[in-house]
Write an enzyme that holds these catalytic residues in place. Structure first.
Site, PDB file in Angstrom:
ATOM      1  N   LYS A 174      -1.483  51.638  43.197  1.00 57.69           N
ATOM      2  CA  LYS A 174      -2.770  52.145  43.698  1.00 57.69           C
ATOM      3  C   LYS A 174      -2.593  52.633  45.125  1.00 57.69           C
ATOM      4  O   LYS A 174      -2.195  51.902  46.010  1.00 57.69           O
ATOM      5  CB  LYS A 174      -3.822  51.030  43.656  1.00 57.69           C
ATOM      6  CG  LYS A 174      -5.188  51.509  43.396  1.00 57.69           C
ATOM      7  CD  LYS A 174      -6.146  51.855  44.513  1.00 57.69           C
ATOM      8  CE  LYS A 174      -6.344  51.145  45.778  1.00 57.69           C
ATOM      9  NZ  LYS A 174      -6.710  52.106  46.845  1.00 57.69           N
ATOM     10  N   GLY A 204      -1.505  45.666  53.314  1.00 57.66           N
ATOM     11  CA  GLY A 204      -2.765  46.100  53.928  1.00 57.66           C
ATOM     12  C   GLY A 204      -3.243  45.040  54.894  1.00 57.66           C
ATOM     13  O   GLY A 204      -2.453  44.248  55.405  1.00 57.66           O
ATOM     14  N   SER A 205      -4.536  45.004  55.117  1.00 54.08           N
ATOM     15  CA  SER A 205      -5.061  44.093  56.135  1.00 54.08           C
ATOM     16  C   SER A 205      -5.088  42.645  55.613  1.00 54.08           C
ATOM     17  O   SER A 205      -5.124  42.409  54.409  1.00 54.08           O
ATOM     18  CB  SER A 205      -6.470  44.520  56.532  1.00 54.08           C
ATOM     19  OG  SER A 205      -7.298  44.459  55.399  1.00 54.08           O
ATOM     20  N   THR A 206      -5.112  41.724  56.548  1.00 55.56           N
ATOM     21  CA  THR A 206      -5.148  40.303  56.193  1.00 55.56           C
ATOM     22  C   THR A 206      -6.430  39.957  55.442  1.00 55.56           C
ATOM     23  O   THR A 206      -6.398  39.212  54.456  1.00 55.56           O
ATOM     24  CB  THR A 206      -4.992  39.446  57.470  1.00 55.56           C
ATOM     25  OG1 THR A 206      -3.673  39.670  57.973  1.00 55.56           O
ATOM     26  CG2 THR A 206      -5.164  37.968  57.205  1.00 55.56           C
ATOM     27  N   GLY A 260      -6.029  41.157  51.983  1.00 53.91           N
ATOM     28  CA  GLY A 260      -4.972  40.364  51.341  1.00 53.91           C
ATOM     29  C   GLY A 260      -5.529  39.056  50.792  1.00 53.91           C
ATOM     30  O   GLY A 260      -5.191  38.632  49.682  1.00 53.91           O
ATOM     31  N   GLU A 315       2.037  41.734  52.257  1.00 56.93           N
ATOM     32  CA  GLU A 315       2.480  42.189  53.587  1.00 56.93           C
ATOM     33  C   GLU A 315       1.202  42.556  54.315  1.00 56.93           C
ATOM     34  O   GLU A 315       0.573  43.569  53.992  1.00 56.93           O
ATOM     35  CB  GLU A 315       3.345  43.449  53.480  1.00 56.93           C
ATOM     36  CG  GLU A 315       4.601  43.307  52.663  1.00 56.93           C
ATOM     37  CD  GLU A 315       5.735  42.654  53.411  1.00 56.93           C
ATOM     38  OE1 GLU A 315       5.542  42.239  54.576  1.00 56.93           O
ATOM     39  OE2 GLU A 315       6.810  42.516  52.818  1.00 56.93           O
ATOM     40  N   CYS A 321       2.053  47.910  61.261  1.00 61.67           N
ATOM     41  CA  CYS A 321       1.746  46.485  61.122  1.00 61.67           C
ATOM     42  C   CYS A 321       2.637  45.659  62.043  1.00 61.67           C
ATOM     43  O   CYS A 321       2.238  44.615  62.519  1.00 61.67           O
ATOM     44  CB  CYS A 321       1.932  46.051  59.683  1.00 61.67           C
ATOM     45  SG  CYS A 321       3.505  46.540  59.021  1.00 61.67           S
ATOM     46  N   GLU A 326      -5.541  42.371  65.960  1.00 60.35           N
ATOM     47  CA  GLU A 326      -4.764  43.568  65.655  1.00 60.35           C
ATOM     48  C   GLU A 326      -5.639  44.799  65.899  1.00 60.35           C
ATOM     49  O   GLU A 326      -6.689  44.948  65.278  1.00 60.35           O
ATOM     50  CB  GLU A 326      -4.328  43.528  64.193  1.00 60.35           C
ATOM     51  CG  GLU A 326      -3.447  44.697  63.810  1.00 60.35           C
ATOM     52  CD  GLU A 326      -3.028  44.648  62.338  1.00 60.35           C
ATOM     53  OE1 GLU A 326      -3.883  44.347  61.490  1.00 60.35           O
ATOM     54  OE2 GLU A 326      -1.852  44.915  62.064  1.00 60.35           O
TER      55      GLU A 326
HETATM   56  P1  NAD Z   1      -6.879  47.694  53.737  1.00 54.66           P
HETATM   57  O1  NAD Z   1      -6.593  46.290  53.450  1.00 54.66           O
HETATM   58  O2  NAD Z   1      -8.276  48.104  53.955  1.00 54.66           O
HETATM   59  O3  NAD Z   1      -6.345  48.647  52.566  1.00 54.66           O
HETATM   60  C1  NAD Z   1      -5.049  48.541  52.041  1.00 54.66           C
HETATM   61  C2  NAD Z   1      -5.097  48.879  50.563  1.00 54.66           C
HETATM   62  O4  NAD Z   1      -5.895  47.924  49.897  1.00 54.66           O
HETATM   63  C3  NAD Z   1      -5.706  50.248  50.241  1.00 54.66           C
HETATM   64  O5  NAD Z   1      -5.037  50.802  49.134  1.00 54.66           O
HETATM   65  C4  NAD Z   1      -7.124  49.883  49.851  1.00 54.66           C
HETATM   66  O6  NAD Z   1      -7.708  50.824  48.975  1.00 54.66           O
HETATM   67  C5  NAD Z   1      -6.906  48.565  49.141  1.00 54.66           C
HETATM   68  N1  NAD Z   1      -8.090  47.705  49.107  1.00 54.66           N
HETATM   69  C6  NAD Z   1      -9.116  47.658  49.979  1.00 54.66           C
HETATM   70  N2  NAD Z   1     -10.031  46.735  49.579  1.00 54.66           N
HETATM   71  C7  NAD Z   1      -9.571  46.201  48.438  1.00 54.66           C
HETATM   72  C8  NAD Z   1     -10.049  45.198  47.542  1.00 54.66           C
HETATM   73  N3  NAD Z   1     -11.206  44.562  47.740  1.00 54.66           N
HETATM   74  N4  NAD Z   1      -9.308  44.884  46.456  1.00 54.66           N
HETATM   75  C9  NAD Z   1      -8.120  45.487  46.235  1.00 54.66           C
HETATM   76  N5  NAD Z   1      -7.620  46.455  47.030  1.00 54.66           N
HETATM   77  C10 NAD Z   1      -8.329  46.799  48.133  1.00 54.66           C
HETATM   78  O7  NAD Z   1      -5.956  48.014  54.965  1.00 54.66           O
HETATM   79  P2  NAD Z   1      -5.919  49.348  55.805  1.00 54.66           P
HETATM   80  O8  NAD Z   1      -6.942  49.284  56.860  1.00 54.66           O
HETATM   81  O9  NAD Z   1      -5.947  50.515  54.910  1.00 54.66           O
HETATM   82  O10 NAD Z   1      -4.428  49.247  56.425  1.00 54.66           O
HETATM   83  C11 NAD Z   1      -4.206  48.712  57.667  1.00 54.66           C
HETATM   84  C12 NAD Z   1      -3.746  47.277  57.581  1.00 54.66           C
HETATM   85  O11 NAD Z   1      -2.568  47.189  56.783  1.00 54.66           O
HETATM   86  C13 NAD Z   1      -3.369  46.689  58.897  1.00 54.66           C
HETATM   87  O12 NAD Z   1      -3.930  45.410  59.022  1.00 54.66           O
HETATM   88  C14 NAD Z   1      -1.858  46.574  58.851  1.00 54.66           C
HETATM   89  O13 NAD Z   1      -1.327  45.598  59.639  1.00 54.66           O
HETATM   90  C15 NAD Z   1      -1.618  46.361  57.420  1.00 54.66           C
HETATM   91  N6  NAD Z   1      -0.268  46.795  57.048  1.00 54.66           N
HETATM   92  C16 NAD Z   1       0.673  45.822  56.851  1.00 54.66           C
HETATM   93  C17 NAD Z   1       1.974  46.170  56.561  1.00 54.66           C
HETATM   94  C18 NAD Z   1       3.013  45.106  56.364  1.00 54.66           C
HETATM   95  O14 NAD Z   1       4.038  45.390  55.808  1.00 54.66           O
HETATM   96  N7  NAD Z   1       2.796  43.882  56.776  1.00 54.66           N
HETATM   97  C19 NAD Z   1       2.330  47.512  56.435  1.00 54.66           C
HETATM   98  C20 NAD Z   1       1.356  48.475  56.647  1.00 54.66           C
HETATM   99  C21 NAD Z   1       0.053  48.093  56.937  1.00 54.66           C
END
Ligand code: NAD
Length: 448
Positions: free
Chosen positions: A142, A195-197, A200, A217, A251, A349
């Site tokens: 996704k 994605g975000s904590t 996650g 991650e 991240c 962050e």
């Molecule tokens: P996000 O969590 O909003 O989105 C990430 C992904 O999750 C997207 O594909 C989004 O559509 C999906 N998503 C959102 N809500 C969801 C839900 N309820 N159920 C399932 N999937 C859902 O994060 P973002 O704002 O797009 O990305 C930035 C964040 O990602 C930052 O916190 C960053 O630190 C983190 N990040 C971490 C790493 C790592 O390897 N640790 C790498 C890149 C980004």
């Protein structure tokens, strides 16, 4: 029955992945044959490199020079690395005496749901596709709603490379709909999320419904510690790269800088001068540009509000001279000095080009302040003292530590965090671990 938008598509994709898992065209391939397919895909990505780099820049806003030199070549490098593992991922024989024998076999986990963010669309996809395919899984990937284009283009190349239908299914869609449907789906065996904590944690809760394997991650607020004896020029350059690259949307950004008292003023002065020098904001297709626009208006505004709150909390705010480009969601590179370590700017962050700098007196204090965070993704230490470098590396609560560099990463080296930065690893041999299950077979060699 009411079906949320996206749920039907996710259902179809999961069904296709489930079906492909059973088909001999995938299931019966040897590791060597899977490796060939992956290498073929890597070749195709290289052949289409110019187009993919342009798409990535158009979609994400990162400079074309970076999409060309890093994002695209790294995708094929990761695929080739894991293609190499595909025929080496063996089980073992365990000697349990003369009357019995035991061995282990590594099986694919099954249907893997993979959810990626927008900051490195191609590369976060490669980090998940590579090990999953290497181990023989099928996939529903996704994409982030902000940046679906490059991986939708790669979807055509996956077909052209000859992967059987249903092995890789790529869907775009909103997180709360398509992402959630994937995390909840009964027929998905594993979820790998970047994605975000906050998200996650939500994904983990949803995945618990069917006890899926989960790797995460998530976010970070990584410290970068500069000791008095460090090579100052080197520390400044890496500190800058560690927080300003990719518009600060990393991240692993080393966004909390701790500088020892004796060199604090000269470090800050040089850091400001270097930021001024490299502050070339503008059209990401222009070869001179260092910093493109942020991913969205909302994200740019969020970063600016963090800067205001830091000012209200008593930090001094520095921006390089010059106006921001008139179009696009730009945020000026920002250096916050004399930041109190318990304030928002030092704890949360920001995910933008914002460095928060505080001072420290001794090693123990530096480590303690570094570890006083809910995150534990990475950390960096600058010193010429070898003993101290390794001591600090050992004592930092982080999944990765850089000595005299920052944000260095390598396909062969595991990447991931501890604490609320997630668990499980991507890249390297450790990256395979989330994508196979170990079956133990015990054989009775007697008539007893
Ligand atoms: P996000 O969590 O909003 O989105 C990430 C992904 O999750 C997207 O594909 C989004 O559509 C999906 N998503 C959102 N809500 C969801 C839900 N309820 N159920 C399932 N999937 C859902 O994060 P973002 O704002 O797009 O990305 C930035 C964040 O990602 C930052 O916190 C960053 O630190 C983190 N990040 C971490 C790493 C790592 O390897 N640790 C790498 C890149 C980004």
């Amino acid at each position: 029955m009411d079906t949320a938008p996206g749920e039907l598509d996710v259902g179809r994709a999961v069904q296709a992945a489930r079906e492909a898992l059973k088909q001999p065209s995938w299931r019966s391939l040897s590791g060597t044959e899977r490796g060939h397919l992956m290498n073929r895909l890597a070749d195709l990505v290289d052949e289409h490199g110019e187009t993919l780099a342009a798409i990535e820049t158009l979609d994400n806003g990162k400079p074309l020079s970076i999409s060309r030199s890093y994002d695209v070549p790294h995708f094929s490098e990761v695929l080739r690395y894991y293609a190499g593992w595909a025929d080496k991922n063996q089980g073992s024989v365990i000697d349990i005496g003369p009357k019995k024998m035991a061995y282990t076999v590594k099986h694919p986990v099954g249907v893997c749901g993979q959810i990626i963010p927008w900051n490195y669309p191609l590369d976060t996809a490669a980090w998940k596709l590579g090990p999953a395919l290497s181990c023989g899984n099928t996939i529903v990937l996704k994409l982030a709603e902000q940046t679906p284009l490059s991986m939708l283009y790669v979807a055509q190349l996956i077909r052209e490379a000859g992967f059987p239908p249903g092995v890789v299914n790529i869907i775009s869609g909103r997180g709360g709909e398509a992402g959630a449907a994937l995390a909840r789906h009964q027929e998905v065996d594993k979820i790998s999320f970047t994605g975000s904590t906050v998200t996650g944690k939500e994904v983990m809760r949803m995945a618990a419904g069917t006890l899926k394997a989960v790797t995460l991650e998530t976010g970070g607020k990584s410290p970068l510690i500069v000791f008095d004896d460090a090579n100052l020029e080197q520390a400044v350059r890496w500190a800058h790269e560690g927080v300003m690259a990719n518009q600060g949307q990393m991240c692993t950004a080393t966004s909390r800088l701790l500088v020892q008292d004796g060199i604090y003023d000269s470090f800050v002065e040089r850091f400001k001068a270097f930021t001024e020098e490299t502050s070339i904001l503008g059209d990401p297709f222009d070869g001179r540009t260092y910093q493109g626009p942020q991913i969205s208006k909302a994200h740019a505004e969020r970063i600016m509000s963090y800067i205001s709150s830091a000012r209200n909390d008593g930090a001094e705010v520095f921006h390089p001279r010059g106006d921001l480009p008139s179009r696009g969601f730009f945020v000026p590179p920002t250096i916050l000095t004399n930041v109190k370590t318990n304030t928002t700017a030092f704890q949360e962050e920001i995910f933008g080009p914002v460095a928060a700098i505080a001072r420290f007196k001794g090693e123990e204090e530096a480590v303690e302040v570094s570890n006083a965070s809910r995150y534990g993704l990475a950390g960096a230490v600058f010193t010429k003292d070898l003993g101290r470098a390794h001591r600090v590396a050992r004592n930092l609560e982080a999944g990765m530590v850089w000595v005299n560099s920052s944000n260095d990463s390598d396909t062969r080296v595991p990447f991931g965090g501890v604490k609320e930065s997630g668990y499980g690893r991507e890249l390297g041999e450790d990256g395979l671990k989330g994508y196979y299950s170990v079956k133990a077979v015990l054989v009775n060699l007697t008539d007893e």
